[in-house]
Design a protein around this motif. Structure first.
Motif, PDB file in Angstrom:
ATOM      1  N   LEU A  53       0.446  -0.867   0.002  1.00 28.22           N
ATOM      2  CA  LEU A  53      -0.228  -0.027  -0.453  1.00 28.22           C
ATOM      3  C   LEU A  53       1.026   1.010   0.339  1.00 28.22           C
ATOM      4  CD1 LEU A  53      -2.692   1.503   0.181  1.00 28.22           C
ATOM      5  CD2 LEU A  53      -2.806   1.496   2.861  1.00 28.22           C
ATOM      6  N   VAL A  54       1.965   1.477   0.354  1.00 18.13           N
ATOM      7  CA  VAL A  54       3.244   2.336   0.762  1.00 18.13           C
ATOM      8  C   VAL A  54       3.399   2.702  -0.654  1.00 18.13           C
ATOM      9  CG1 VAL A  54       5.309   2.287   2.090  1.00 18.13           C
ATOM     10  CG2 VAL A  54       3.881   2.290   3.036  1.00 18.13           C
ATOM     11  N   ALA A  55       4.039   1.905  -1.756  1.00 16.34           N
ATOM     12  CA  ALA A  55       3.937   1.737  -2.693  1.00 16.34           C
ATOM     13  C   ALA A  55       3.204   1.857  -3.848  1.00 16.34           C
ATOM     14  CB  ALA A  55       4.591   0.570  -3.343  1.00 16.34           C
ATOM     15  N   ALA A  56       2.203   2.004  -3.193  1.00 13.48           N
ATOM     16  CA  ALA A  56       1.064   2.545  -4.520  1.00 13.48           C
ATOM     17  C   ALA A  56       0.693   4.166  -3.323  1.00 13.48           C
ATOM     18  CB  ALA A  56      -0.200   1.575  -3.707  1.00 13.48           C
ATOM     19  N   LEU A  57       0.812   4.461  -2.204  1.00  8.45           N
ATOM     20  CA  LEU A  57       0.415   5.199  -2.198  1.00  8.45           C
ATOM     21  C   LEU A  57       1.666   6.490  -2.588  1.00  8.45           C
ATOM     22  CD1 LEU A  57      -0.788   8.052  -0.232  1.00  8.45           C
ATOM     23  CD2 LEU A  57       1.070   7.020   1.176  1.00  8.45           C
ATOM     24  N   VAL A  58       2.524   5.494  -2.735  1.00  3.88           N
ATOM     25  CA  VAL A  58       3.928   7.063  -3.382  1.00  3.88           C
ATOM     26  C   VAL A  58       4.055   6.880  -4.746  1.00  3.88           C
ATOM     27  CG1 VAL A  58       6.597   6.403  -3.663  1.00  3.88           C
ATOM     28  CG2 VAL A  58       5.931   5.877  -1.693  1.00  3.88           C
ATOM     29  N   ALA A  59       3.298   6.263  -5.385  1.00  9.58           N
ATOM     30  CA  ALA A  59       3.085   5.949  -6.889  1.00  9.58           C
ATOM     31  C   ALA A  59       1.912   7.028  -7.156  1.00  9.58           C
ATOM     32  CB  ALA A  59       2.970   4.884  -7.894  1.00  9.58           C
ATOM     33  N   ALA A  60       1.063   7.169  -6.577  1.00  9.80           N
ATOM     34  CA  ALA A  60      -0.243   7.800  -7.140  1.00  9.80           C
ATOM     35  C   ALA A  60      -0.174   9.410  -5.998  1.00  9.80           C
ATOM     36  CB  ALA A  60      -1.037   6.813  -5.933  1.00  9.80           C
ATOM     37  N   THR A  61       1.124   9.463  -5.545  1.00 15.36           N
ATOM     38  CA  THR A  61       0.994  11.076  -5.112  1.00 15.36           C
ATOM     39  C   THR A  61       2.286  11.519  -4.596  1.00 15.36           C
ATOM     40  OG1 THR A  61       2.043  10.291  -2.602  1.00 15.36           O
ATOM     41  CG2 THR A  61      -0.719  10.325  -3.319  1.00 15.36           C
ATOM     42  N   LEU A  62       3.379  11.361  -5.303  1.00 16.18           N
ATOM     43  CA  LEU A  62       4.353  11.533  -4.944  1.00 16.18           C
ATOM     44  C   LEU A  62       4.570  12.109  -6.601  1.00 16.18           C
ATOM     45  CD1 LEU A  62       6.481  10.710  -3.076  1.00 16.18           C
ATOM     46  CD2 LEU A  62       5.250  12.366  -2.593  1.00 16.18           C
ATOM     47  N   PRO A  63       4.856  13.505  -6.881  1.00 15.18           N
ATOM     48  CA  PRO A  63       5.213  14.127  -8.961  1.00 15.18           C
ATOM     49  C   PRO A  63       6.641  13.217  -8.727  1.00 15.18           C
ATOM     50  CG  PRO A  63       6.078  15.388  -6.883  1.00 15.18           C
ATOM     51  CD  PRO A  63       5.289  14.758  -6.315  1.00 15.18           C
ATOM     52  N   ARG A  64       6.468  12.950 -10.392  1.00 17.83           N
ATOM     53  CA  ARG A  64       7.773  12.790 -11.160  1.00 17.83           C
ATOM     54  C   ARG A  64       8.895  13.663 -10.710  1.00 17.83           C
ATOM     55  NH1 ARG A  64       7.165   7.305 -14.008  1.00 17.83           N
ATOM     56  NH2 ARG A  64       5.292   6.955 -14.048  1.00 17.83           N
ATOM     57  N   GLU A  65      10.345  13.140 -10.496  1.00 18.09           N
ATOM     58  CA  GLU A  65      11.113  14.151 -10.495  1.00 18.09           C
ATOM     59  C   GLU A  65      12.077  14.717 -11.600  1.00 18.09           C
ATOM     60  OE1 GLU A  65      11.953  13.921  -6.108  1.00 18.09           O
ATOM     61  OE2 GLU A  65      11.514  12.100  -6.803  1.00 18.09           O
ATOM     62  N   ALA A  66      12.657  15.527 -12.201  1.00 15.98           N
ATOM     63  CA  ALA A  66      13.357  15.645 -13.767  1.00 15.98           C
ATOM     64  C   ALA A  66      15.432  14.480 -13.181  1.00 15.98           C
ATOM     65  CB  ALA A  66      13.560  17.546 -13.634  1.00 15.98           C
ATOM     66  N   PRO A  67      14.941  14.323 -14.061  1.00 14.58           N
ATOM     67  CA  PRO A  67      16.376  13.199 -13.819  1.00 14.58           C
ATOM     68  C   PRO A  67      17.551  13.999 -13.566  1.00 14.58           C
ATOM     69  CG  PRO A  67      15.214  12.262 -15.878  1.00 14.58           C
ATOM     70  CD  PRO A  67      14.736  13.913 -15.378  1.00 14.58           C
ATOM     71  N   SER A  68      18.668  13.910 -12.452  1.00 14.16           N
ATOM     72  CA  SER A  68      19.468  14.415 -12.420  1.00 14.16           C
ATOM     73  C   SER A  68      20.495  14.540 -13.027  1.00 14.16           C
ATOM     74  CB  SER A  68      20.296  13.437 -11.234  1.00 14.16           C
ATOM     75  OG  SER A  68      21.966  14.712 -10.937  1.00 14.16           O
TER      76      SER A  68
END
Length: 404
Positions: free
Chosen positions: A182-197
């Motif tokens: 459920l944590v993994a699903a939460l992270v995938a759904a709520t945290l925005p994708r970040e620009a590659p370093s």
């Protein structure tokens, strides 16, 4: 991403992650100290208390490595991918732990607990997520709420263990698997994708060159490490061995340990509501006062009878919550230029190292008397309070000398 959603996601992430880490606390002491023989407590004919101490050590060893590496790696690769990988990996680790308990295989149990700890060292990433996106009073409050979420995980984990053990010894671990997915699903759904370093370094170079222990080259960060290590040695000695004390003194089983732990964590969680408010005065001196009270609670557990000891366990959460509301926020403000992931990783790494040190020492001292490891923890916590005052005076003297 809106600020309330960011804070909520980080706190729920912390809650669900620590549920899995706290599950074994009420389960292991009866397995190793209640007197009944099984494949776990008879491995190689070693003393059950020694096997118990090693079982406590191996998960923090994984946490130590994970905490040192995952924070800096999230600085390089982003918070979202690191949190996704670690949540799924920790779920797999709990599944293997459940299988090891069914097989009564001590070696497999040890391997599974190490791997799970390695991947559960992502608490520094959650702290860094808030530290690098928030500032001022809001950051202090958010970090305090995050601590409260971690405490709630320690509350929910033992409660879950006590409530589900009736369905089988491995049931709590399978529930932890579901929680971490459920944590993994939460992270995938709520945290925005970040620009590659834009950095070209490999993950191995990041792990080798940017781990949190590199910060120890800075004098003030070395002082932070020493003070935090001494304090957390006392705290982890308390965490690891009060369940054994509950088995030996009042004669509690897994469910009794779970309820006492739940009461302590409920006090911690309630205290964080107050602990995150603004305060006047120097943070280190305020933290010192709460460290002294924490040392007093651990001493009371070691020196008191069953009734006083249980009261000390429950009330321990009050000063410890205030301490944890002060120190991470102060570190974020003072040392944030070194990278929030690395700084929070250093704090988490210190906690894990303290777990290992106290579990190894406790594995020997408990062969004599469980109270000895508790008294040692109280002494280390009190010494950390003394060292905080000396460090504060040193920084004030340097600041005064730098003035024209």
């Amino acid at each position: 991403m809106k600020t309330p959603l960011l804070i909520g996601a980080a706190c729920l992430l912390a809650l669900l992650s620590t549920i899995g880490a706290s599950l074994p606390y009420p389960i292991l002491p009866p397995l190793f100290a209640a007197g009944a023989s099984n494949g776990l407590n008879t491995f190689l004919g070693l003393p059950p208390k020694l096997l118990f101490g090693l079982a406590l050590t191996i998960n923090p060893l994984g946490l130590l490595i994970g905490s040192a590496l995952l924070g800096p790696m999230s600085d390089r690769y982003g918070r979202r991918p690191v949190l996704l990988i670690t949540a799924v990996g920790a779920a797999i680790g709990h599944a293997v732990t459940a299988c090891a308990l069914l097989m009564e295989s001590y070696p497999l149990f040890i391997v599974a607990r190490f791997a799970t700890g390695l991947l559960e060292g992502s608490g520094s990433v959650a702290r860094a997520l808030l530290a690098d996106r928030l500032s001022g009073d809001l950051r202090r409050k958010a970090l305090s709420w995050l601590n409260g979420a971690f405490y709630m995980g320690w509350l929910a984990g033992p409660l879950l263990a006590g409530a589900t053990l009736g369905f089988g010894l491995t049931t709590p671990f399978w529930v932890a698997v579901a929680a971490l997915l459920l944590v993994a699903a939460l992270v995938a759904a709520t945290l925005p994708r970040e620009a590659p370093s834009g950095a070209t370094t490999s993950w191995w170079q990041v792990a080798r060159d940017r781990h949190s222990l590199n910060l120890l080259r800075e004098p003030d960060l070395r002082n932070l490490f020493i003070v935090t290590l001494a304090y957390t040695c006392g705290v982890t000695g308390f965490y690891e061995f009060y369940p054994l004390w509950l088995v030996e003194v009042p004669g509690y089983g897994a469910q009794g340990i779970a309820w006492i732990t739940a009461a302590m964590c409920a006090v911690m969680t309630t205290t964080t509501i107050i602990a995150g408010r603004p305060f006047q005065g120097e943070p280190l001196l305020r933290a010192r006062r709460f460290a002294l009270i924490t040392a007093a609670m651990i001493t009371l557990l070691a020196a008191g009878d069953a009734r006083l000891g249980i009261a000390a366990i429950v009330l321990f959460g009050i000063p410890h919550s205030f301490y944890n509301a002060i120190v991470p926020n102060w570190c974020a403000e003072r040392f944030g230029a070194h990278g929030q992931g690395a700084v929070m990783g250093l704090i988490s790494t210190t906690f894990c190292l303290a777990n290992i040190i106290m579990a190894l020492i406790g594995a020997v001292l408990t062969l004599i008397d469980t109270r000895l490891i508790l008294l040692l923890g109280a002494a280390l916590t009190a010494w950390s309070a003394w060292r905080m005052q000396a460090w504060h005076h040193s920084m004030s003297a340097r600041a005064g000398a730098a003035l024209p």
